[in-house]
Design a protein around this motif. Structure first.
Motif, PDB file in Angstrom:
ATOM      1  N   ALA A 191      -6.376  -1.728   3.978  1.00 61.04           N
ATOM      2  CA  ALA A 191      -5.432  -1.195   2.997  1.00 61.04           C
ATOM      3  C   ALA A 191      -6.174  -0.525   1.845  1.00 61.04           C
ATOM      4  N   LEU A 192      -7.246  -1.141   1.387  1.00 63.37           N
ATOM      5  CA  LEU A 192      -8.055  -0.544   0.316  1.00 63.37           C
ATOM      6  C   LEU A 192      -8.691   0.767   0.791  1.00 63.37           C
ATOM      7  N   ALA A 193      -9.121   0.786   2.049  1.00 64.90           N
ATOM      8  CA  ALA A 193      -9.694   2.016   2.609  1.00 64.90           C
ATOM      9  C   ALA A 193      -8.639   3.112   2.670  1.00 64.90           C
TER      10      ALA A 193
ATOM     11  N   LEU B  71      -1.157   9.894   9.188  1.00 61.26           N
ATOM     12  CA  LEU B  71      -2.505   9.619   9.683  1.00 61.26           C
ATOM     13  C   LEU B  71      -3.176   8.491   8.899  1.00 61.26           C
ATOM     14  N   VAL B  72      -2.805   8.338   7.636  1.00 62.66           N
ATOM     15  CA  VAL B  72      -3.350   7.239   6.838  1.00 62.66           C
ATOM     16  C   VAL B  72      -2.837   5.900   7.356  1.00 62.66           C
ATOM     17  N   LEU B  73      -1.674   5.905   7.994  1.00 70.32           N
ATOM     18  CA  LEU B  73      -1.133   4.677   8.583  1.00 70.32           C
ATOM     19  C   LEU B  73      -2.097   4.097   9.613  1.00 70.32           C
ATOM     20  N   VAL B  74      -2.845   4.973  10.292  1.00 74.64           N
ATOM     21  CA  VAL B  74      -3.822   4.498  11.275  1.00 74.64           C
ATOM     22  C   VAL B  74      -4.889   3.643  10.603  1.00 74.64           C
ATOM     23  N   VAL B  75      -5.195   3.959   9.344  1.00 75.18           N
ATOM     24  CA  VAL B  75      -6.183   3.185   8.586  1.00 75.18           C
ATOM     25  C   VAL B  75      -5.532   1.939   7.988  1.00 75.18           C
TER      26      VAL B  75
ATOM     27  N   THR C 100       0.828  -1.212   0.000  1.00 72.78           N
ATOM     28  CA  THR C 100       0.000   0.000   0.000  1.00 72.78           C
ATOM     29  C   THR C 100       0.857   1.255   0.000  1.00 72.78           C
ATOM     30  N   PHE C 101       1.859   1.297   0.863  1.00 73.14           N
ATOM     31  CA  PHE C 101       2.711   2.483   0.925  1.00 73.14           C
ATOM     32  C   PHE C 101       3.671   2.561  -0.261  1.00 73.14           C
ATOM     33  N   GLY C 102       3.922   1.425  -0.895  1.00 73.62           N
ATOM     34  CA  GLY C 102       4.676   1.470  -2.138  1.00 73.62           C
ATOM     35  C   GLY C 102       3.895   2.220  -3.210  1.00 73.62           C
TER      36      GLY C 102
END
Length: 357
Positions: free
Chosen positions: A347-349, A285-289, A208-210
């Motif tokens: 991850a999709l979210a 903050l997206v890491l929280v999701v 996802t972060f890639g």
């Protein structure tokens, strides 16, 4: 290394594809995977010989673990670190600062985890390094990395769902970023309690972060999506590929019944890597999701401890929460697979936040 060698040759003929970051990311994934499959049996045999009785099992954990997991060697994270690092160094351009930052945190946290695992094995106890010492070392490494990263990305905390806007933290950003990295590392560490449970969500988060790194590192994509452009973050796709390949190779041996545990050597290292990826891309903050599964695991421990100290009662049958479901009668494979599914959905979210602005 390979990039610069082919560059020196002038990128002749079909070797011209090595110019492309996406090709090298794929190559890094396959290299790490094949290397893990190649050296894995030898590494596991060496760990088993050195450790004898394997990882000490917590007496306050599920009773079944004292039987089913007894004698399994730990420190399997060494396999992940070796394969990830070798693959990354082989395929990266050596002037990619963000890749070096991720490697610095990964190897630094891996070293802390190794010392922790070594203490457990030699003392034949589930207690390793002092918690305070471990956290201090983690914050020093993470803070150094965030300071380096922030000199190039700035100190703005960007908010999901809002177009290229955020909160300027200034000097406080180093402390915040360090907290993100240390928190991610320890959350993954808490999740690593069942065979295969932690490594697949880490692989999913890395993938996802890639994607996020590649998109925010391309000005046209970043402008279209309305996210903050981070020059050079596209390079993260290469190190993410190496994490994915090394993780899949480790999973080959960690699948139930596990032949080896990653231990703190692996969980702290790859958790720290995921946290660093979030900081580099300005998607903390997206890491929280994306890492919501790890967040829930960590929160379950915090809630359990707080509840017991304040009221003398437990919220969960056992914490972290995957043990709660074990106590309810779920099989280990059921818990692991269902948690994997949750990790994919999260991850999709997380990816959806790129467009919802």
């Amino acid at each position: 290394m390979i990039y610069h060698l082919v560059e020196w040759l002038g990128f002749p003929g079909p070797l011209n594809v090595i110019r492309y970051l996406t090709f090298r990311a794929g190559a890094a994934t396959l290299t790490a995977l094949f290397l893990a499959l190649l050296i894995g049996p030898g590494v596991i045999a060496w760990l088993r010989t050195k450790q004898g009785k394997g990882q000490p099992i917590r007496e306050d954990g599920p009773a079944s673990h004292l039987i089913t997991k007894k004698g399994t060697p730990t420190m399997g994270g060494l396999l992940i670190l070796i394969c990830m690092t070798v693959s990354t160094l082989l395929w990266m351009e050596w002037d990619l600062p963000f890749v070096w930052a991720v490697l610095f945190v990964t190897l630094g946290f891996g070293t802390i985890g190794f010392l922790d695992d070594y203490a457990k094995v030699t003392r034949r106890s589930s207690a390793g390094l002092s918690g305070r010492v471990r956290l201090l070392l983690e914050f020093v490494i993470a803070g150094t990395a965030v300071w380096f990263i922030s000199r190039q990305t700035g100190t703005m905390l960007y908010v999901p769902f809002l177009k290229d806007s955020g909160l300027e933290l200034g000097p406080l950003y180093v402390a915040f970023g360090a907290f993100v990295i240390v928190g991610a590392a320890n959350a993954v560490n808490l999740t690593d309690g069942l065979d295969g449970l932690a490594i697949m969500p880490v692989i999913i988060a890395a993938a996802t972060f890639g994607v996020i790194g590649y998109l925010v590192g391309n000005y046209n994509f970043a402008d279209y999506l309305g996210v903050h452009f981070v020059r050079g973050s596209g390079e993260l796709i290469l190190v993410c590929g190496a994490i994915i390949g090394a993780g899949l190779g480790f999973l080959w041996f960690n699948a139930p019944p596990a032949a080896v545990f990653m231990g703190d050597t692996g969980s702290l290292a790859i958790g720290g890597a995921i946290g660093t990826l979030a900081v580099v891309t300005n998607h903390e903050l997206v890491l929280v999701v994306v890492g919501g599964l790890f967040v829930v695991e960590a929160l379950s421990v915090i809630i359990q401890v707080a509840s017991f100290r304040m009221t003398g009662k437990r919220v969960f049958r056992m914490a972290p929460i995957h043990h709660h479901f074990e106590q309810k009668g779920w099989s280990e494979s059921t818990i692991v697979i269902r948690f994997w599914i949750i990790a994919i959905v999260l991850a999709l979210a997380g990816l959806a936040t790129l467009k919802l602005r």
